[in-house]
Design a protein around this motif. Structure first.
Motif, PDB file in Angstrom:
ATOM      1  N   ASN A 197       0.820  -1.223   0.000  1.00 48.86           N
ATOM      2  CA  ASN A 197       0.000   0.000   0.000  1.00 48.86           C
ATOM      3  C   ASN A 197       0.850   1.269   0.000  1.00 48.86           C
ATOM      4  O   ASN A 197       0.717   2.143  -0.849  1.00 48.86           O
ATOM      5  N   ASP A 242       9.772  -6.066  -4.166  1.00 45.41           N
ATOM      6  CA  ASP A 242       8.926  -6.823  -3.247  1.00 45.41           C
ATOM      7  C   ASP A 242       9.264  -8.305  -3.402  1.00 45.41           C
ATOM      8  O   ASP A 242       9.996  -8.692  -4.312  1.00 45.41           O
ATOM      9  N   MET A 286      10.502   7.190   9.840  1.00 47.32           N
ATOM     10  CA  MET A 286       9.353   8.059   9.578  1.00 47.32           C
ATOM     11  C   MET A 286       8.255   7.732  10.576  1.00 47.32           C
ATOM     12  O   MET A 286       7.733   6.632  10.594  1.00 47.32           O
TER      13      MET A 286
HETATM   14  O1  TXD Z   1       4.138   5.916  10.667  1.00 47.31           O
HETATM   15  C1  TXD Z   1       4.542   4.763  10.390  1.00 47.31           C
HETATM   16  N1  TXD Z   1       5.852   4.484  10.408  1.00 47.31           N
HETATM   17  C2  TXD Z   1       3.528   3.684  10.060  1.00 47.31           C
HETATM   18  C3  TXD Z   1       4.177   2.470   9.420  1.00 47.31           C
HETATM   19  C4  TXD Z   1       2.367   4.171   9.321  1.00 47.31           C
HETATM   20  C5  TXD Z   1       1.589   3.275   8.634  1.00 47.31           C
HETATM   21  C6  TXD Z   1       2.026   1.897   8.275  1.00 47.31           C
HETATM   22  N2  TXD Z   1       3.162   1.478   9.050  1.00 47.31           N
HETATM   23  C7  TXD Z   1       3.814   0.204   8.683  1.00 47.31           C
HETATM   24  O2  TXD Z   1       4.382   0.273   7.373  1.00 47.31           O
HETATM   25  C8  TXD Z   1       2.901  -0.971   8.638  1.00 47.31           C
HETATM   26  O3  TXD Z   1       2.567  -1.416   9.941  1.00 47.31           O
HETATM   27  C9  TXD Z   1       3.756  -1.950   7.883  1.00 47.31           C
HETATM   28  O4  TXD Z   1       4.696  -2.507   8.767  1.00 47.31           O
HETATM   29  C10 TXD Z   1       4.504  -1.062   6.882  1.00 47.31           C
HETATM   30  C11 TXD Z   1       3.978  -1.111   5.486  1.00 47.31           C
HETATM   31  O5  TXD Z   1       2.627  -0.812   5.486  1.00 47.31           O
HETATM   32  P1  TXD Z   1       1.770  -1.153   4.157  1.00 47.31           P
HETATM   33  O6  TXD Z   1       0.374  -0.709   4.405  1.00 47.31           O
HETATM   34  O7  TXD Z   1       2.489  -0.674   2.952  1.00 47.31           O
HETATM   35  O8  TXD Z   1       1.806  -2.741   4.202  1.00 47.31           O
HETATM   36  P2  TXD Z   1       1.549  -3.748   2.974  1.00 47.31           P
HETATM   37  O9  TXD Z   1       0.571  -3.168   2.020  1.00 47.31           O
HETATM   38  O10 TXD Z   1       1.296  -5.079   3.619  1.00 47.31           O
HETATM   39  O11 TXD Z   1       2.959  -3.782   2.225  1.00 47.31           O
HETATM   40  C12 TXD Z   1       4.069  -4.396   2.798  1.00 47.31           C
HETATM   41  C13 TXD Z   1       4.806  -5.083   1.658  1.00 47.31           C
HETATM   42  C14 TXD Z   1       4.007  -6.253   1.057  1.00 47.31           C
HETATM   43  O12 TXD Z   1       3.782  -6.033  -0.327  1.00 47.31           O
HETATM   44  C15 TXD Z   1       4.880  -7.464   1.300  1.00 47.31           C
HETATM   45  O13 TXD Z   1       4.861  -8.407   0.263  1.00 47.31           O
HETATM   46  C16 TXD Z   1       6.242  -6.811   1.402  1.00 47.31           C
HETATM   47  O14 TXD Z   1       6.015  -5.628   2.161  1.00 47.31           O
HETATM   48  N3  TXD Z   1       7.229  -7.640   2.068  1.00 47.31           N
HETATM   49  C17 TXD Z   1       8.522  -7.580   1.757  1.00 47.31           C
HETATM   50  N4  TXD Z   1       9.185  -6.764   0.916  1.00 47.31           N
HETATM   51  C18 TXD Z   1      10.528  -6.974   0.863  1.00 47.31           C
HETATM   52  N5  TXD Z   1      11.205  -7.898   1.594  1.00 47.31           N
HETATM   53  C19 TXD Z   1      10.540  -8.712   2.438  1.00 47.31           C
HETATM   54  N6  TXD Z   1      11.210  -9.646   3.162  1.00 47.31           N
HETATM   55  C20 TXD Z   1       9.137  -8.566   2.559  1.00 47.31           C
HETATM   56  N7  TXD Z   1       8.182  -9.200   3.301  1.00 47.31           N
HETATM   57  C21 TXD Z   1       7.022  -8.606   2.982  1.00 47.31           C
END
Ligand code: TXD
Length: 308
Positions: free
Chosen positions: A12, A33, A143
Motif C-alpha cells: 500500500n 517486493d 518516519m
Molecule cells: O508511521 C509509520 N511508520 C507507520 C508504518 C504508518 C503506517 C504503516 N506502518 C507500517 O508500514 C505498517 O505497519 C507496515 O509494517 C509497513 C507497510 O505498510 P503497508 O500498508 O504498505 O503494508 P503492505 O501493504 O502489507 O505492504 C508491505 C509489503 C508487502 O507487499 C509485502 O509483500 C512486502 O512488504 N514484504 C517484503 N518486501 C521486501 N522484503 C521482504 N522480506 C518482505 N516481506 C514482505
C-alpha cells in the motif's frame, strides 16, 4: 542524471510512494517486493501512465536486490500491515526477520544510500536496520513524527476551521500510544494554539492523535493508513533529495541528546543532503519531560526484545 530511489516493499505505502516519486519527477524508481509479479505489474502500470502525468521518470519492479544497485535513497515499508486489535508492537517478531533480510540486501547493493524506514514497530525496525546494515546514524532515519505531527495539525485545523497549511506542530517520542504531541509548540500562523483552543478540547485532540493510526485500522479492517504515511515519507525524502534543511520530527539515533544513549526516538532534526544533519533539543516543562521519558522507556523495552 536523475537520482535512483529504491522502495523496499511494494504494498500500500510502497505503491503510493512509487507513483508520487515518479510523477513528481523526484527520481527513477525501483519497486522491490518478494511477491513475484506484483512490483513488476504495479511499476509497469504506473510507467504506462507517465505520459498522462506529464512525468519523465523510469519505473521498474523487481524481486531481485541487484536491481536496487547504487540507489541514492531507499525507503523501507517491507512487512505486514496491522489488523484490527493488533498493536504496532505485535508486529515485532515477524518484522525482525524481514528487516534483517532487507538490511542485508540494501547493505550489499546500495551501501551509500540514505535510508528512511517506515515499517512498524517503527522505533525497533529503524534500530534493527541501522544495527545490521552498519550505516552511519545520519543516513538511517525513521518516519513517524512527520505523520503524527500531520495528524495533530489536521485535527487542530479542523477544530478551528483554518487552513492546515497554517498549523505547525511537533509530536515527539516513540511511534505508539506513548507519543508526545507538544501542544505548547503548536501554533496557528505563529499564534500559540493554547490561546485559541480550550484545554479540554486540546486534550481530546492529543488523545485522537495518539490513537489516529488505530482509528484508521479499525475502519479499514484489512490494513493500516497508507496515503498519509507515504506523504510523510515523501516530505522527508524531498528534504534529503533537494537539501532543503527541513526541521521535521523524525526517529533519529540519539547519542546523548535528550539524555538518550543508543536508541531511535522521535525528535526534531534538520533533514538535508546529509540526511539527519543535526538533532535539535527543545526545552520541555517537567510534565512534558515526564511524558517524553515514559515514551523513551517504551522504546527501550521494545528494543530490549530484539535479538540480533
Ligand atoms: O508511521 C509509520 N511508520 C507507520 C508504518 C504508518 C503506517 C504503516 N506502518 C507500517 O508500514 C505498517 O505497519 C507496515 O509494517 C509497513 C507497510 O505498510 P503497508 O500498508 O504498505 O503494508 P503492505 O501493504 O502489507 O505492504 C508491505 C509489503 C508487502 O507487499 C509485502 O509483500 C512486502 O512488504 N514484504 C517484503 N518486501 C521486501 N522484503 C521482504 N522480506 C518482505 N516481506 C514482505
Amino acid at each position: 542524471m536523475r537520482k535512483k530511489i529504491a522502495l523496499i516493499g511494494g504494498g500500500n505505502i510502497g505503491g503510493v510512494l512509487a507513483e508520487q516519486f515518479a510523477y513528481r519527477e523526484l527520481g527513477d524508481v525501483v519497486l522491490f517486493d518478494v511477491i513475484d509479479g506484483m512490483p513488476q505489474g504495479k511499476a509497469l502500470d504506473m510507467a504506462e501512465g507517465a505520459p498522462l502525468a506529464h512525468a519523465d521518470a523510469s519505473l521498474r519492479g523487481t524481486c531481485d536486490y541487484a536491481d536496487i544497485s547504487g540507489a541514492d535513497l531507499v525507503i523501507i515499508t517491507a512487512g505486514l500491515a496491522r489488523k484490527p486489535g493488533m498493536s504496532r508492537d505485535d508486529l515485532l517478531k515477524t518484522h525482525l526477520g524481514i528487516m534483517k533480510s532487507v538490511a542485508e540486501g540494501v547493505k550489499a547493493n546500495a551501501p551509500d544510500a540514505y535510508v528512511i524506514v517506515i515499517s512498524n514497530p517503527l522505533d525497533a525496525m529503524v534500530y534493527t536496520f541501522k544495527e545490521i546494515s552498519g550505516f552511519p546514524k545520519n543516513r538511517v532515519v525513521g518516519m513517524a513524527g512527520v505523520l503524527d505531527s500531520a495528524r495533530f495539525r489536521a485535527f487542530v485545523a479542523w477544530e478551528l476551521g483554518v487552513s492546515v497549511e497554517d498549523v505547525t506542530a511537533l509530536v515527539l517520542g516513540g511511534h505508539g500510544d506513548t507519543m508526545v504531541p507538544l501542544t505548547r509548540y503548536c501554533t496557528v500562523a505563529g499564534i500559540p494554539v493554547t490561546t485559541l483552543i480550550a484545554q479540554d478540547r486540546l486534550d481530546a485532540i492529543v488523545e485522537r492523535t495518539k490513537g489516529a493510526g488505530g482509528e484508521v485500522v479499525g475502519l479499514l479492517k484489512t490494513g493500516s493508513a497508507f496515503v498519509s504515511p507515504a506523504l510523510a515519507a515523501l516530505e522527508m525524502a524531498e528534504a534529503i533529495l533537494k537539501d532543503k534543511k527541513r526541521v521535521l520530527a523524525c526517529a533519529c539515533y540519539l547519542e546523548g541528546e535528550y539524555g538518550v544513549q543508543g536508541y531511535y526516538v522521535g525528535v526534531p532534526c534538520i533533514l538535508g543532503a546529509g540526511g539527519v544533519e543535526r538533532v535539535l533539543e527543545v526545552e520541555m516543562t517537567a510534565d512534558e519531560r515526564k511524558l517524553f521519558d515514559a515514551s523513551v522507556e517504551h522504546v527501550r523495552t521494545l528494543v530490549g526484545q530484539i535479538q540480533l
